[in-house]
Structure formats: C-alpha cells, structure tokens
Design a protein around this motif. Sequence first.
Motif, PDB file in Angstrom:
ATOM      1  N   PHE A 137      67.643 -20.324 -30.042  1.00  0.00           N
ATOM      2  CA  PHE A 137      68.862 -20.971 -29.568  1.00  0.00           C
ATOM      3  C   PHE A 137      69.616 -20.089 -28.578  1.00  0.00           C
ATOM      4  N   VAL A 138      69.623 -18.773 -28.793  1.00  0.00           N
ATOM      5  CA  VAL A 138      70.314 -17.864 -27.878  1.00  0.00           C
ATOM      6  C   VAL A 138      69.711 -17.953 -26.478  1.00  0.00           C
ATOM      7  N   TYR A 139      68.390 -18.045 -26.387  1.00  0.00           N
ATOM      8  CA  TYR A 139      67.738 -18.185 -25.087  1.00  0.00           C
ATOM      9  C   TYR A 139      68.160 -19.479 -24.400  1.00  0.00           C
ATOM     10  N   LEU A 140      68.270 -20.538 -25.183  1.00  0.00           N
ATOM     11  CA  LEU A 140      68.686 -21.817 -24.623  1.00  0.00           C
ATOM     12  C   LEU A 140      70.085 -21.713 -24.018  1.00  0.00           C
ATOM     13  N   ILE A 141      70.996 -21.101 -24.754  1.00  0.00           N
ATOM     14  CA  ILE A 141      72.373 -20.959 -24.282  1.00  0.00           C
ATOM     15  C   ILE A 141      72.437 -20.072 -23.046  1.00  0.00           C
ATOM     16  N   LEU A 142      71.682 -18.981 -23.051  1.00  0.00           N
ATOM     17  CA  LEU A 142      71.697 -18.069 -21.906  1.00  0.00           C
ATOM     18  C   LEU A 142      71.119 -18.725 -20.657  1.00  0.00           C
ATOM     19  N   LEU A 143      70.075 -19.512 -20.834  1.00  0.00           N
ATOM     20  CA  LEU A 143      69.492 -20.206 -19.691  1.00  0.00           C
ATOM     21  C   LEU A 143      70.491 -21.207 -19.109  1.00  0.00           C
ATOM     22  N   GLY A 144      71.182 -21.937 -19.992  1.00  0.00           N
ATOM     23  CA  GLY A 144      72.208 -22.861 -19.524  1.00  0.00           C
ATOM     24  C   GLY A 144      73.368 -22.134 -18.863  1.00  0.00           C
ATOM     25  N   ALA A 145      73.770 -21.002 -19.454  1.00  0.00           N
ATOM     26  CA  ALA A 145      74.872 -20.217 -18.890  1.00  0.00           C
ATOM     27  C   ALA A 145      74.510 -19.681 -17.513  1.00  0.00           C
ATOM     28  N   ALA A 146      73.245 -19.328 -17.322  1.00  0.00           N
ATOM     29  CA  ALA A 146      72.802 -18.839 -16.012  1.00  0.00           C
ATOM     30  C   ALA A 146      72.992 -19.917 -14.953  1.00  0.00           C
ATOM     31  N   GLY A 147      72.622 -21.146 -15.285  1.00  0.00           N
ATOM     32  CA  GLY A 147      72.819 -22.237 -14.340  1.00  0.00           C
ATOM     33  C   GLY A 147      74.286 -22.484 -14.048  1.00  0.00           C
ATOM     34  N   LEU A 148      75.114 -22.421 -15.093  1.00  0.00           N
ATOM     35  CA  LEU A 148      76.549 -22.637 -14.933  1.00  0.00           C
ATOM     36  C   LEU A 148      77.172 -21.548 -14.068  1.00  0.00           C
ATOM     37  N   PHE A 149      76.802 -20.297 -14.326  1.00  0.00           N
ATOM     38  CA  PHE A 149      77.382 -19.191 -13.567  1.00  0.00           C
ATOM     39  C   PHE A 149      76.913 -19.209 -12.116  1.00  0.00           C
ATOM     40  N   TYR A 150      75.663 -19.617 -11.900  1.00  0.00           N
ATOM     41  CA  TYR A 150      75.199 -19.675 -10.516  1.00  0.00           C
ATOM     42  C   TYR A 150      76.013 -20.695  -9.732  1.00  0.00           C
ATOM     43  N   TYR A 151      76.268 -21.841 -10.347  1.00  0.00           N
ATOM     44  CA  TYR A 151      77.055 -22.833  -9.604  1.00  0.00           C
ATOM     45  C   TYR A 151      78.509 -22.389  -9.474  1.00  0.00           C
ATOM     46  N   CYS A 152      79.026 -21.645 -10.448  1.00  0.00           N
ATOM     47  CA  CYS A 152      80.364 -21.069 -10.275  1.00  0.00           C
ATOM     48  C   CYS A 152      80.408 -20.203  -9.024  1.00  0.00           C
ATOM     49  N   GLY A 153      79.322 -19.460  -8.782  1.00  0.00           N
ATOM     50  CA  GLY A 153      79.251 -18.650  -7.575  1.00  0.00           C
ATOM     51  C   GLY A 153      79.302 -19.499  -6.317  1.00  0.00           C
ATOM     52  N   VAL A 154      78.654 -20.658  -6.368  1.00  0.00           N
ATOM     53  CA  VAL A 154      78.699 -21.579  -5.235  1.00  0.00           C
ATOM     54  C   VAL A 154      80.127 -22.068  -4.998  1.00  0.00           C
ATOM     55  N   VAL A 155      80.796 -22.466  -6.075  1.00  0.00           N
ATOM     56  CA  VAL A 155      82.161 -22.970  -5.949  1.00  0.00           C
ATOM     57  C   VAL A 155      83.094 -21.897  -5.393  1.00  0.00           C
ATOM     58  N   LEU A 156      82.942 -20.665  -5.883  1.00  0.00           N
ATOM     59  CA  LEU A 156      83.828 -19.585  -5.441  1.00  0.00           C
ATOM     60  C   LEU A 156      83.745 -19.358  -3.941  1.00  0.00           C
ATOM     61  N   THR A 157      82.565 -19.481  -3.378  1.00  0.00           N
ATOM     62  CA  THR A 157      82.419 -19.227  -1.945  1.00  0.00           C
ATOM     63  C   THR A 157      83.039 -20.333  -1.094  1.00  0.00           C
ATOM     64  N   HIS A 158      83.391 -21.454  -1.720  1.00  0.00           N
ATOM     65  CA  HIS A 158      83.997 -22.570  -0.981  1.00  0.00           C
ATOM     66  C   HIS A 158      85.444 -22.837  -1.382  1.00  0.00           C
ATOM     67  N   ALA A 159      85.912 -22.176  -2.419  1.00  0.00           N
ATOM     68  CA  ALA A 159      87.245 -22.469  -2.954  1.00  0.00           C
ATOM     69  C   ALA A 159      88.352 -21.948  -2.047  1.00  0.00           C
ATOM     70  N   ASN A 160      89.285 -22.805  -1.727  1.00  0.00           N
ATOM     71  CA  ASN A 160      90.497 -22.397  -1.026  1.00  0.00           C
ATOM     72  C   ASN A 160      91.567 -22.011  -2.048  1.00  0.00           C
ATOM     73  N   ARG A 161      92.575 -21.320  -1.580  1.00  0.00           N
ATOM     74  CA  ARG A 161      93.592 -20.781  -2.483  1.00  0.00           C
ATOM     75  C   ARG A 161      94.302 -21.897  -3.252  1.00  0.00           C
ATOM     76  N   ASN A 162      94.353 -21.732  -4.589  1.00  0.00           N
ATOM     77  CA  ASN A 162      95.032 -22.683  -5.458  1.00  0.00           C
ATOM     78  C   ASN A 162      95.378 -21.966  -6.757  1.00  0.00           C
ATOM     79  N   TRP A 163      96.049 -22.660  -7.665  1.00  0.00           N
ATOM     80  CA  TRP A 163      96.555 -22.024  -8.873  1.00  0.00           C
ATOM     81  C   TRP A 163      95.643 -22.169 -10.082  1.00  0.00           C
ATOM     82  N   PHE A 164      94.565 -22.940  -9.992  1.00  0.00           N
ATOM     83  CA  PHE A 164      93.760 -23.226 -11.179  1.00  0.00           C
ATOM     84  C   PHE A 164      92.289 -22.842 -11.051  1.00  0.00           C
TER      85      PHE A 164
END
Length: 223
Positions: free
Chosen positions: A115-142
């Motif tokens: 189960f830990v591997y499953l969660i880590l694999l999912g977290a990797a996908g989530l964090f990678y897309y967070c990286g995508v969002v960060l490179t496009h995010a304009n200044r905001n409060w949230f």
Amino acid sequence: MNTRHRFALAGSFVVFSAMVSVIAAPELPDQVVSNWNAAGEPSGTMSKSLALGLMPSLTAGLLGLFAVIPRIDPLRANIAEFRTYYDWFVVVFASYMFLIHTGIIAFNLGYEFDFVYLILLGAAGLFYYCGVVLTHANRNWFVGIRTPWTLSDEVVWDRTHALGGKLFKLTAILTVVGLLFGEYALYFFFVPVVVTAIITVVYSYYLYEQIDRNGSVSSDSGL
C-alpha cells in the motif's frame, strides 16, 4: 472543455469512490486497516462505516473549497489567467484521493500489494503536476508558494515559482526512484519535500532582500 466540465470530471471521482464503498461494504470486516508503517505493514484500523465514507466526503468537501477559492481571492483575476492549470490540478487531486480510497478498500478485500508503494506512486504524480501548476501560477493568496516575500513582489513570486516548479518535479522523480529501495522509499519522498520547502522559503527571502537593497534581481540569482 471548460471549468464546469473539468470540475464535473473531478466530481466523478467522488461518485466512483461512493460506488466502490457501496459495492464493497458487504464484504468488508467491521474493522478496516487504514494505516501502514514504512515497511508497508498494517499499523492501525478504523470502523468500516468511517472508512467507507471518509474519503468520498473529504474529497467532496475539498472540491467545494477548490471551487470557491477562485471567487474569493482578492487577486482572482490572476487565478483566471492560469485557471486551466488550476482546474486540472483539482482533477488530478480528486483522482489521487480516489486512488487512496480504492487502495484501502482493495487491501481490506484481501488483494495483496504494498500500500505504501501505491500511495507514493500516486503522490509522485500529484507532486509532478503541482510542479506544472507552480510554473504557471500568477500571484494570488491561495495557490502556490505563499511566503511574505513572494506575496509582496511579483518578481520574487515568479522567480521562486520557477525554481519551486523544478523542485516539485524533481521530488516526484525521486519518489519514483525511491520505490526501488524498499523500506527506505518513504525517505525519497519526505526528505525532498522538506528540502524543497526550506529552499523555496529561503530563496524567496534572498530575492526580496536583493531587490530591497539593489532595486533589481541580478541574472545569476535564479536557477
């Protein structure tokens, strides 16, 4: 596909989670394994009713919050400029929550997997897309790396998020690599997460101080 369609797609994962709960309920024991240690061994349980309803309810509540944020942010016009990336983050997040919920149900139905591997694999996908969002995010409060210095200066925000996006993607890659190292896999996730948090905070302060002293950021201060 517009915002309404993307949120409907995210909401479908809540519906799927609820369906999984209804279908699996008769076969689950009264106490459901809900926690695992670093070695992937069960370390805690919760009642069946709580396990069946927790993730669908939590996901639904968070989707409601995500829907409200672009409306209440004082800099909502800035969010509108990267709204497509924001919406797809909501979809990716909802799918991650569905993965966790389905994994818990499957494990308690007797399917054997780490189960830990499953969660880590999912977290990797989530964090990678967070990286995508960060490179496009304009200044905001949230949304984004919100330090006193990024929120105070547009240049600091942009430069910090450019770096943060790379670090989040690197964290995702290291997390996947960590799956090859057994019980040490969690360290390949948590250590980069902590290091990323420290680096981005310190970097945003450094950039802000440089602007405050020199009136601009030198070209060698970015990565």
